[in-house]
Scaffold this motif. Sequence first.
Motif, PDB file in Angstrom:
ATOM      1  N   VAL A 112       0.843  -1.198   0.000  1.00 45.26           N
ATOM      2  CA  VAL A 112       0.000   0.000   0.000  1.00 45.26           C
ATOM      3  C   VAL A 112       0.878   1.247   0.000  1.00 45.26           C
ATOM      4  CG1 VAL A 112      -1.617   1.384   1.373  1.00 45.26           C
ATOM      5  CG2 VAL A 112      -2.028  -1.063   1.050  1.00 45.26           C
ATOM      6  N   GLY A 113       1.900   1.244   0.848  1.00 51.06           N
ATOM      7  CA  GLY A 113       2.798   2.393   0.923  1.00 51.06           C
ATOM      8  C   GLY A 113       3.520   2.645  -0.392  1.00 51.06           C
ATOM      9  N   GLY A 120       1.479   8.928  -6.257  1.00 48.28           N
ATOM     10  CA  GLY A 120       1.450  10.306  -5.791  1.00 48.28           C
ATOM     11  C   GLY A 120       0.159  10.635  -5.072  1.00 48.28           C
ATOM     12  N   MET A 121      -0.405   9.652  -4.377  1.00 49.87           N
ATOM     13  CA  MET A 121      -1.676   9.819  -3.665  1.00 49.87           C
ATOM     14  C   MET A 121      -1.482   9.517  -2.184  1.00 49.87           C
ATOM     15  SD  MET A 121      -4.302   7.776  -6.158  1.00 49.87           S
ATOM     16  CE  MET A 121      -4.426   8.099  -7.906  1.00 49.87           C
ATOM     17  N   ASP A 122      -2.420   9.972  -1.384  1.00 49.33           N
ATOM     18  CA  ASP A 122      -2.398   9.605   0.025  1.00 49.33           C
ATOM     19  C   ASP A 122      -3.498   8.603   0.361  1.00 49.33           C
ATOM     20  OD1 ASP A 122      -4.637  11.196  -0.139  1.00 49.33           O
ATOM     21  OD2 ASP A 122      -3.842  12.822   1.094  1.00 49.33           O
ATOM     22  N   ARG A 123      -4.294   8.217  -0.673  1.00 50.13           N
ATOM     23  CA  ARG A 123      -5.388   7.268  -0.448  1.00 50.13           C
ATOM     24  C   ARG A 123      -5.850   6.692  -1.779  1.00 50.13           C
ATOM     25  NH1 ARG A 123     -11.075   7.174  -0.380  1.00 50.13           N
ATOM     26  NH2 ARG A 123     -12.006   6.039   1.385  1.00 50.13           N
ATOM     27  N   VAL A 124      -6.181   5.389  -1.783  1.00 49.66           N
ATOM     28  CA  VAL A 124      -6.830   4.786  -2.948  1.00 49.66           C
ATOM     29  C   VAL A 124      -8.204   4.286  -2.523  1.00 49.66           C
ATOM     30  CG1 VAL A 124      -4.762   4.118  -4.219  1.00 49.66           C
ATOM     31  CG2 VAL A 124      -5.702   2.555  -2.508  1.00 49.66           C
ATOM     32  N   GLU A 146     -10.395  -3.913   8.165  1.00 52.58           N
ATOM     33  CA  GLU A 146     -11.087  -2.856   8.906  1.00 52.58           C
ATOM     34  C   GLU A 146     -10.091  -1.923   9.588  1.00 52.58           C
ATOM     35  OE1 GLU A 146     -14.577  -1.842   9.333  1.00 52.58           O
ATOM     36  OE2 GLU A 146     -14.073  -2.753   7.402  1.00 52.58           O
ATOM     37  N   ALA A 147      -9.014  -2.513  10.121  1.00 56.18           N
ATOM     38  CA  ALA A 147      -7.986  -1.684  10.755  1.00 56.18           C
ATOM     39  C   ALA A 147      -7.323  -0.777   9.727  1.00 56.18           C
ATOM     40  CB  ALA A 147      -6.943  -2.574  11.431  1.00 56.18           C
ATOM     41  N   GLU A 151      -7.247   3.581   9.118  1.00 53.86           N
ATOM     42  CA  GLU A 151      -6.062   4.427   8.985  1.00 53.86           C
ATOM     43  C   GLU A 151      -6.192   5.427   7.850  1.00 53.86           C
ATOM     44  OE1 GLU A 151      -2.736   1.805   8.642  1.00 53.86           O
ATOM     45  OE2 GLU A 151      -3.236   0.733  10.502  1.00 53.86           O
ATOM     46  N   GLY A 152      -7.223   5.246   6.991  1.00 55.73           N
ATOM     47  CA  GLY A 152      -7.520   6.235   5.970  1.00 55.73           C
ATOM     48  C   GLY A 152      -6.781   6.126   4.660  1.00 55.73           C
TER      49      GLY A 152
END
Length: 329
Positions: A112-113, A120-124, A146-147, A151-152
């Motif tokens: 994910v990281g 170049g995103m902070d979320r998918v 779920e965890a 974390e978003g």
Amino acid sequence: MTLHEHVGFPGTDLCVSPIGLGPSAFAADVPEWRIHGLLDAFVDAGGNFIATGSACAPSTGTEPGRAERIVGDWLCRRRRIRGRLVVAVCTRRLDRVGGGSADVFRSVREDVGRSLAALGMDRVEMYCLNGDTPGVPVKEIVDFTEAMRGEGKVGFFAASNWSADRLEEARAYASRIGAPGVVAHHAIFNLASWSATPRTDGRGEIDGTRHGAHRRTGLPLLASQPRAGGVIARAVRATVAGASGPEHGDPLVQTVATLAAHHRCSPDALVLAYLLHQPFPVFPMLGHMHIERLYDAFESLCVRLTPKELEKLASAALASTETSRARGE
């Protein structure tokens, strides 16, 4: 229906185009400028559902995370549309990680990281757990998703190439705890690979058992290789042109040719229309193709198949599969 008519993705708050671009659209042997052109054509026609990732578009011999980076570069050029897009990522095969739950979950976090950095995103919006890990209990996987959602960094989780039993178990457990759990299944599904009997070759195609699980649960399917690489369409065109070859007399090719002529649509549109008429939500995820074929695919949204036509196509597909097996193909 048109590509502009986005639909709610069941079990989520996402709204997506009925046809998406899948990971194989970003294959390592396709030049970046061609991928950017395909992305432009897709979104300009109304598409907004894009699934990328190096697992399904291997980058052997090239930079790690190339597929995500190409999408990220394209988004830098078209940054105004980011809010309209639903981006999914499908990366490394978890069934090849080895170890226990902690190792698998650590691998997911690392992937994910890496993917977010390349994009170049902070979320998918969606992350696909690629490859089943039978040694890790489904309950632990759902709890982990779920965890991660909390974390978003990931909106929702999908699964790829899971067994029917594990899919149903995940849905049941998520329902009990009031969580989304696994909101979709990503697997190969097309008329050329359709088999009613359970597969024992370890491949991830939808077979009769998995199809039944989708019917019972209503779990959406992200259909990989929905056009079968254009094999059926090419065979139909060859048959119509009078060419003789291995496809001559194939029941599936003949049926697709007849129905495409009846509906006055391209063979590709007919093949995709079959997927869109399943008794559960199916989102065909297109691979790389010439842009004119892309528009053929969108034509499928206007094709209306009758139950009798769907039965004819399914029967022809099964007969074609059995013939291929008999030939040892």
